[in-house]
Design a protein around this motif. Structure first.
Motif, mmCIF file in Angstrom:
data_model
loop_
_atom_site.group_PDB
_atom_site.id
_atom_site.type_symbol
_atom_site.label_atom_id
_atom_site.label_comp_id
_atom_site.label_asym_id
_atom_site.label_seq_id
_atom_site.Cartn_x
_atom_site.Cartn_y
_atom_site.Cartn_z
ATOM 1 N N ASP A 128 0.793 -1.228 0.000
ATOM 2 C CA ASP A 128 0.000 0.000 0.000
ATOM 3 C C ASP A 128 0.829 1.283 0.000
ATOM 4 O OD1 ASP A 128 1.009 -0.150 2.551
ATOM 5 O OD2 ASP A 128 -0.927 -0.412 3.540
ATOM 6 N N GLY A 129 2.134 1.178 -0.192
ATOM 7 C CA GLY A 129 2.958 2.374 -0.229
ATOM 8 C C GLY A 129 2.995 3.126 1.076
ATOM 9 N N ARG A 130 2.860 2.407 2.166
ATOM 10 C CA ARG A 130 2.820 3.048 3.485
ATOM 11 C C ARG A 130 4.215 3.058 4.092
ATOM 12 N NH1 ARG A 130 1.801 0.161 8.125
ATOM 13 N NH2 ARG A 130 1.087 -1.543 6.767
ATOM 14 N N LEU A 131 4.604 4.218 4.650
ATOM 15 C CA LEU A 131 5.891 4.324 5.318
ATOM 16 C C LEU A 131 5.856 3.528 6.618
ATOM 17 C CD1 LEU A 131 8.725 5.594 5.614
ATOM 18 C CD2 LEU A 131 7.614 7.536 6.745
ATOM 19 N N LEU A 132 6.757 2.588 6.744
ATOM 20 C CA LEU A 132 6.821 1.763 7.944
ATOM 21 C C LEU A 132 7.787 2.348 8.964
ATOM 22 C CD1 LEU A 132 6.907 -1.752 6.227
ATOM 23 C CD2 LEU A 132 4.932 -0.596 7.237
ATOM 24 N N HIS A 133 8.997 2.655 8.502
ATOM 25 C CA HIS A 133 10.011 3.184 9.406
ATOM 26 C C HIS A 133 10.994 4.043 8.618
ATOM 27 C CE1 HIS A 133 8.643 0.406 12.502
ATOM 28 N NE2 HIS A 133 8.772 -0.587 11.643
ATOM 29 N N GLY A 134 11.373 5.161 9.182
ATOM 30 C CA GLY A 134 12.479 5.943 8.654
ATOM 31 C C GLY A 134 13.750 5.569 9.392
#
Length: 416
Positions: free
Chosen positions: A254-260
């Motif tokens: 889903d193109g979701r940012l998990l972790h930077g």
């Protein structure tokens, strides 16, 4: 093993040694996880380093290449392929060696990418715009279609895919390849995803997912160009590294940012997952190989970059600041290890192309310039591409007169 590398490994505390690997003399441009759990890195210092990640130690440093390195690929037999600026591809046996077991030649410019298929087939891409698929006898099938440098490769169930500066992603089913997508801006990275999809990273900071049916999803990974991608072994996470110094883990679904990843803020050039998918390795401008927890994005070791060395006594402090742009490729001392560019020790009064042991480009090897305040100033005013056309030196100028004067004052003291 170089003395400086040995000292760094001996003096570092155990936890740092296991998680942050220091040994390169220039930016780390490529990483590869080897069969059996080893790690390889390559960089602007022309070196390939084989690491024991558990011990945090370099097992072997291989200095055969005569130019900055840009690509690595693990081979099925436990060996390694490396390539870069000089256009040659070196094949190394398991455990490395003093010289490659085989050298593949044919590219008419730097090699930018290597990729190995499930059946062991090796492919390469380069600035000459060609993609090559190599046979066991060292011959290559040459594929032409990109209108400019080919920058990235990925093997898919349908065959070999490539991306390039012309903004296209191609699938090489035929000699000319089939254009899967055209985005109108340079593409720097490509990765194969489960089910035949592809992830592409571009100069605009976007990641684009190309489905086999032709549909495209995209998300903005950041404001800086995406330069490296890596897919987790489970296929569900995508690691994205950028020129801006950031890296992040994203959900492919889903193109979701998990972790930077809270890195040192310097450009990152390479990223790869460990074979078990539990950790992630990055390499970049600060010459370090760093390890991260792939589940949380947390650093597995200190993040403090190497401290900036103090300017030599009497050297211009402002000039030292200007010189930082040069320090990734050039050492100042006589005893520094190999880097992408020659040492600047005793630069003034030295004839161009005359430092023993350094593999100069043909233009610099002509040696028709002697380095003085005036000639160095000319180089950084008009640019190396004008003063020494054909050089491998990156195009870099110092346009502010005050900065140029400070740089010259610094070099006069620091290179003595």
């Amino acid at each position: 093993m170089p003395l400086l590398l040995l000292l760094a490994l001996l003096l570092a505390p155990p936890m740092v040694r296991a998680q942050e690997l220091a040994g390169h003399g220039g930016p780390v441009r490529a990483l590869a996880v080897l069969a059996g759990g080893g790690l390889a890195s390559a960089g602007f210092d022309q070196a390939v380093i084989l690491w024991d990640p558990a011990a945090g130690q370099a097992r072997r440093v291989m200095r055969w290449h005569a130019g900055a390195l840009a690509a690595l690929a693990a081979l099925p037999d436990g060996g390694l392929a490396s390539a870069g600026e000089e256009g040659r591809i070196a094949l190394w046996p398991t455990g490395g060696a003093e010289i490659p077991s085989k050298v593949l030649e044919g590219h008419a410019g730097p090699v930018t990418a290597l990729a190995v298929a499930a059946d062991g087939g090796l492919a390469s891409a380069g600035w000459d715009g060609t993609v090559r698929i190599w046979a066991a006898d060292g011959t290559a099938r040459v594929l032409q279609g990109h209108a400019g440098p080919a920058a990235a490769l990925a093997w898919t169930p349908a065959g070999l895919a490539s991306a390039g500066a012309d903004g296209t992603v191609r699938l090489w089913e035929t000699a000319g390849g089939r254009v899967l997508a055209e985005f109108g801006l340079p593409l720097n990275a490509l990765a194969a995803l489960p089910g035949g999809a592809l992830a592409a990273g571009g100069a605009d900071g976007f990641v684009r997912i190309l489905q086999p049916g032709g549909t495209v999803r995209e998300w903005a990974a950041g404001p800086s160009p995406v330069v490296a991608l890596a897919v987790a072994p489970d296929g569900g996470r995508l690691a994205v590294a950028s020129m801006g110094g950031s890296a992040a883990l994203w959900s492919v679904a889903d193109g979701r940012l998990l972790h930077g990843l809270d890195g040192p803020g310097l450009p990152l050039w390479s990223v790869v997952f460990a074979a078990d998918g539990r950790s992630l390795w990055t390499g970049g401008q600060d010459r370090r190989v760093r390890r991260w927890d792939a589940a949380t994005g947390a650093p597995l070791g200190p993040l403090a970059g190497a401290a900036e060395p103090a300017p030599p006594e009497g050297a211009d402090a402002e000039g030292a600041r200007v010189f930082r742009a040069c320090s990734a490729c050039h050492a100042l001392g006589a005893d520094a290890g190999p880097m992408a560019g020659p040492s600047l020790h005793r630069l003034f009064g030295r004839r161009m192309g005359s430092l023993p042991g350094y593999a100069y480009s043909p233009r610099l090897a002509r040696g028709d310039i002697t380095w003085t305040r005036e000639t160095v100033a000319d180089l950084f005013t008009r640019g190396p591409d004008v003063v020494t056309p054909g050089t491998r030196m990156p195009v870099q100028t110092v346009g502010e007169p005050g900065d140029l004067a400070a740089l010259l004052r610094f070099l006069e003291v620091a290179t003595r």
